[in-house]
Design an enzyme around this catalytic site. Structure first.
Site, short mmCIF file in Angstrom:
data_model
loop_
_atom_site.label_atom_id
_atom_site.label_comp_id
_atom_site.label_asym_id
_atom_site.label_seq_id
_atom_site.Cartn_x
_atom_site.Cartn_y
_atom_site.Cartn_z
CG MET A 14 4.47 17.03 101.41
SD MET A 14 3.36 17.57 102.74
CE MET A 14 4.33 17.07 104.16
CB VAL B 142 -1.09 21.36 95.02
CG1 VAL B 142 -0.82 19.92 95.45
CG2 VAL B 142 -1.12 22.28 96.23
CE1 TYR B 143 7.37 18.71 95.31
CE2 TYR B 143 7.45 18.01 93.01
CZ TYR B 143 8.08 18.25 94.21
OH TYR B 143 9.43 18.05 94.32
CB ALA B 144 4.98 21.89 89.87
CB SER C 11 3.60 24.56 96.75
OG SER C 11 4.09 23.25 96.55
#
Length: 253
Positions: A100, A159-161, A163
């Protein structure tokens, strides 16, 4: 210790997130080799896509079952592997494509968004790998899809990379822990992919920038990635504990 087999004939391949895009293509790519594929989907809205993928696997010479599960819940992951063993008697390979993306400044990221991103990109990846380690046959393969942003110096994807980043260490740790079983554990880090997963977070300007950052001035295609996954499941068995940046030079490390 068995010699690793470089064929997918009669191998059971569990694919997380296989109802569309890259996961679906991987399922269809391994089918002609005689693989038995567990086509996972996450939500009821994805079931039709999963069933279509399974039908195409069967038409291409493989066997397939469809299984729905929330991979952010450990019982869901355990149930996915239970379904694979119930249908085919074993698990040989696991490919997790589930993910996501959110793109926004850190100052605007909510606790809820943080928790959701880490549940999908980090927790699910960890427990998919943990369950794979328990269930995969000796000589098996475990592959997780991460992101080329792990090698980027950029804002907005914290928060994407962030996570996805822990998955690199999960992979190194598990690959070491499985020494002696001929099980390879690796990641593939695609560049921004030309799928519906990518576009909602981007603007026309940012899309143009992402395209300009690869050698052919275009986004990564799922067709660029699937052959590398298949390679890791077969002749690439000697690669272990690695993250492969398959991205046309979008980022390097």
């Amino acid at each position: 210790m068995p010699t690793p087999s470089h064929t997918l004939k009669d191998k059971v391949v569990v694919i997380g997130g296989a109802s569309r895009n890259l996961g679906s293509l991987i399922a269809k790519e391994v089918a002609p080799e005689g693989a038995k594929v567990v086509v996972h989907y996450n939500s009821p809205s994805s079931k039709d896509g999963a069933e279509k993928t399974a039908a195409e696997v069967e038409a291409a010479g493989g066997k397939a079952i469809v299984h729905g599960a929330d991979l952010t819940k450990v019982p869901g992951i355990e149930g996915l592997f239970d379904a694979a063993v119930a249908a085919f008697g074993k698990v040989d390979c696991v490919v997790n494509t589930a993910g996501m993306v959110i793109k926004k400044p850190m100052t605007e990221t909510s606790e809820e968004e943080f928790d959701k991103m880490f549940a999908v990109n980090c927790k699910a990846a960890y427990f998919m790998m943990r369950e794979a380690a328990k269930r995969v046959q000796d000589g098996g393969k475990i592959v997780t899809i991460v992101t080329s942003l792990l090698a980027a110096y950029t804002g907005l994807y914290s928060v994407y990379a962030g996570s996805k980043a822990p998955v690199e260490h999960f992979t190194r740790a598990l690959s070491k822990e499985l020494f002696g079983r001929n099980i390879s554990v690796n990641n593939i880090a695609p560049g921004p992919m030309d799928t519906g997963f990518f576009y909602p977070a981007e603007t026309d300007d940012s899309i143009a920038y992402h395209k300009s950052s690869a050698m052919n001035g275009d986004l990564t295609k799922i067709e660029d990635i699937a052959p590398y996954v298949k390679f890791l499941l077969t002749d690439g068995w000697w690669l272990n504990g690695q993250t492969l940046f398959i991205n046309g030079g979008y980022t390097t490390r």
